[in-house]
Design a protein around this motif. Structure first.
Motif, short mmCIF file in Angstrom:
data_model
loop_
_atom_site.label_atom_id
_atom_site.label_comp_id
_atom_site.label_asym_id
_atom_site.label_seq_id
_atom_site.Cartn_x
_atom_site.Cartn_y
_atom_site.Cartn_z
N VAL A 64 0.82 -1.21 0.00
CA VAL A 64 0.00 0.00 0.00
C VAL A 64 0.86 1.25 0.00
O VAL A 64 0.55 2.24 -0.68
CB VAL A 64 -0.95 0.00 1.22
CG1 VAL A 64 -1.87 1.21 1.19
CG2 VAL A 64 -1.77 -1.29 1.25
N THR A 65 1.93 1.24 0.78
CA THR A 65 2.86 2.37 0.83
C THR A 65 4.24 1.88 0.40
O THR A 65 4.48 0.67 0.35
CB THR A 65 2.92 2.98 2.24
OG1 THR A 65 3.42 1.99 3.16
CG2 THR A 65 1.55 3.44 2.70
N PRO A 66 5.16 2.79 0.08
CA PRO A 66 6.47 2.36 -0.43
C PRO A 66 7.16 1.35 0.48
O PRO A 66 7.29 1.56 1.69
CB PRO A 66 7.26 3.67 -0.52
CG PRO A 66 6.22 4.71 -0.74
CD PRO A 66 5.04 4.27 0.08
N MET A 67 7.60 0.25 -0.11
CA MET A 67 8.36 -0.78 0.60
C MET A 67 9.83 -0.56 0.27
O MET A 67 10.26 -0.71 -0.87
CB MET A 67 7.92 -2.17 0.16
CG MET A 67 8.69 -3.31 0.80
SD MET A 67 8.38 -3.51 2.57
CE MET A 67 6.67 -4.07 2.57
N ARG A 68 10.60 -0.19 1.29
CA ARG A 68 12.01 0.14 1.09
C ARG A 68 12.86 -0.87 1.86
O ARG A 68 13.05 -0.75 3.08
CB ARG A 68 12.30 1.56 1.56
CG ARG A 68 13.67 2.11 1.14
CD ARG A 68 13.82 3.57 1.57
NE ARG A 68 15.08 4.13 1.12
CZ ARG A 68 15.26 4.73 -0.06
NH1 ARG A 68 14.26 4.83 -0.90
NH2 ARG A 68 16.44 5.23 -0.40
N LEU A 69 13.36 -1.87 1.15
CA LEU A 69 14.13 -2.96 1.75
C LEU A 69 15.60 -2.82 1.39
O LEU A 69 15.94 -2.43 0.27
CB LEU A 69 13.62 -4.31 1.26
CG LEU A 69 12.16 -4.67 1.54
CD1 LEU A 69 11.80 -5.98 0.87
CD2 LEU A 69 11.91 -4.74 3.04
N ILE A 70 16.45 -3.15 2.35
CA ILE A 70 17.90 -3.17 2.13
C ILE A 70 18.38 -4.60 2.33
O ILE A 70 18.10 -5.22 3.35
CB ILE A 70 18.64 -2.24 3.11
CG1 ILE A 70 18.07 -0.82 3.05
CG2 ILE A 70 20.13 -2.24 2.81
CD1 ILE A 70 18.29 -0.11 1.74
N GLU A 71 19.11 -5.12 1.37
CA GLU A 71 19.68 -6.47 1.48
C GLU A 71 21.12 -6.41 0.99
O GLU A 71 21.40 -5.99 -0.13
CB GLU A 71 18.87 -7.45 0.61
CG GLU A 71 19.41 -8.86 0.64
CD GLU A 71 18.86 -9.71 1.78
OE1 GLU A 71 19.01 -10.94 1.74
OE2 GLU A 71 18.30 -9.13 2.73
N GLY A 72 22.04 -6.80 1.85
CA GLY A 72 23.45 -6.73 1.50
C GLY A 72 23.93 -5.32 1.22
O GLY A 72 24.82 -5.12 0.39
N GLY A 73 23.34 -4.34 1.90
CA GLY A 73 23.75 -2.96 1.73
C GLY A 73 23.19 -2.28 0.49
O GLY A 73 23.54 -1.14 0.21
N ARG A 74 22.30 -2.95 -0.24
CA ARG A 74 21.75 -2.38 -1.46
C ARG A 74 20.23 -2.38 -1.42
O ARG A 74 19.60 -3.23 -0.79
CB ARG A 74 22.23 -3.19 -2.68
CG ARG A 74 23.74 -3.26 -2.80
CD ARG A 74 24.16 -4.09 -4.00
NE ARG A 74 23.73 -3.48 -5.25
CZ ARG A 74 23.97 -3.99 -6.46
NH1 ARG A 74 24.63 -5.16 -6.55
NH2 ARG A 74 23.57 -3.38 -7.53
N LEU A 75 19.64 -1.40 -2.11
CA LEU A 75 18.18 -1.33 -2.19
C LEU A 75 17.64 -2.50 -3.00
O LEU A 75 18.20 -2.88 -4.03
CB LEU A 75 17.76 -0.02 -2.88
CG LEU A 75 17.61 1.23 -2.01
CD1 LEU A 75 17.32 2.44 -2.88
CD2 LEU A 75 16.50 1.05 -0.99
N VAL A 76 16.54 -3.07 -2.53
CA VAL A 76 15.83 -4.11 -3.27
C VAL A 76 14.78 -3.40 -4.13
O VAL A 76 13.84 -2.81 -3.60
CB VAL A 76 15.16 -5.11 -2.31
CG1 VAL A 76 14.39 -6.18 -3.08
CG2 VAL A 76 16.21 -5.75 -1.41
N GLN A 77 14.94 -3.45 -5.43
CA GLN A 77 14.11 -2.64 -6.32
C GLN A 77 12.76 -3.26 -6.63
O GLN A 77 11.82 -2.55 -7.02
CB GLN A 77 14.87 -2.40 -7.65
CG GLN A 77 16.18 -1.66 -7.49
CD GLN A 77 15.97 -0.18 -7.21
OE1 GLN A 77 14.92 0.39 -7.45
NE2 GLN A 77 17.02 0.47 -6.67
N THR A 78 12.62 -4.58 -6.51
CA THR A 78 11.37 -5.28 -6.79
C THR A 78 11.07 -6.24 -5.64
O THR A 78 11.98 -6.58 -4.87
CB THR A 78 11.44 -6.06 -8.11
OG1 THR A 78 12.53 -6.98 -8.05
CG2 THR A 78 11.63 -5.12 -9.30
N PRO A 79 9.84 -6.70 -5.51
CA PRO A 79 9.50 -7.58 -4.39
C PRO A 79 10.34 -8.86 -4.38
O PRO A 79 10.52 -9.50 -5.41
CB PRO A 79 8.02 -7.91 -4.63
CG PRO A 79 7.51 -6.82 -5.50
CD PRO A 79 8.65 -6.42 -6.36
#
Length: 266
Positions: free
Chosen positions: A135-150
């Motif tokens: 519903v709102t922006p999902m901002r995930l970090i994995e290994g120090g990098r942004l996850v651009q897609t689910p």
């Protein structure tokens, strides 16, 4: 004004020298804002939500008072003011709604999300797939990098970390090292289940939106954008569904207190 400082500070404090995952600690609340870029015309109504987590529920009376005050002070560009019309209690598990506050009366909450209720709801959803609506922006970090897609693996790992942080910060007794080892094992297990769900393939219709949050105290803007939309995975684990149902209330990823990371299990 007029609020006792100690409980409010406990809810909003952002630093803890002894915290396991660094100086910053999670605040014990989340915000479910109106849709992005919502413009409310005069005399129109709008809705937003606030979730209090753990012992923060004790601060509910202060939250209700603060909501009225915020309306008088104004929010958003131009500091638009509003009158608080009604407060409903909402349970995202079964979408039940209950009037909790009228102008001169506040009722005791009864629709709290508990682990028993989460497991009961998961038991009713015997589906082979799960669809998440971001519903709102999902901002995930994995290994120090942004996850651009689910991706389910990173989402579950961030969710477990957030849950552990909230539980440990809510405790008044010393942290048991054995409990931390159990959290670590669950983090690894759930993360692997999520990675397997990603490897089997999934479908999504998401897009990235850029949003900035401006801090007057710091005199700078911080990016809080992320992906929104829907994604669908094959589901063969009851435990994954239980955690996803919890995630509806906890939010996942960065900036939960600003409204990010809010999703629904469709």
């Amino acid at each position: 004004p007029g609020l006792p400082l100690d409980p409010v500070r406990a809810l909003l404090e952002s630093e803890d020298d002894d915290h396991a995952r660094g100086l910053n600690v999670p605040r014990a609340f989340t915000v479910e804002p109106p849709p992005a870029y919502t413009e409310v015309m005069a005399e129109n109504r709008f809705e937003f939500g606030v979730s209090l987590l753990g012992s923060a529920i004790a601060l509910l009376p202060y939250l209700l008072r603060a909501a009225r005050e915020v309306g008088h002070l104004g929010v958003g560009k131009g500091r638009g003011g509003f009158d608080l019309v009604r407060i409903n209690e909402f349970n995202p598990l079964n979408e039940s709604l209950r009037l909790m506050m009228q102008p001169n009366r506040v009722l005791t909450p009864r629709l709290q999300v508990t682990h028993r209720r989460v497991e009961e709801e998961a038991g009713l959803r015997r589906a082979g797939h799960v669809t998440l609506k971001f519903v709102t922006p999902m901002r995930l970090i994995e290994g120090g990098r942004l996850v651009q897609t689910p991706k389910m693996g990173p989402l579950l790992r961030r969710l477990l970390e957030r849950a552990q942080n909230l539980v440990e910060h809510d405790r008044t007794d010393p942290i048991d090292p054995i409990q931390r080892e159990r959290w670590k094992a669950e983090w690894q297990r759930l993360g692997q289940l999520g990675d397997a769900m990603d490897a089997r393939g999934f479908t999504h219709a998401t897009r990235w939106i850029d949003v900035d949050s401006y801090s007057h105290a710091r005199q700078r803007a911080t990016p809080i954008g992320g992906f929104v939309g829907e994604a669908r995975w094959q589901l063969d684990s009851f435990d994954v569904l239980v955690w996803l149902l919890w995630g509806q209330s906890l939010h996942v990823g960065k900036n939960a207190v600003k409204g990010d990371g809010y999703f629904r299990v469709e």
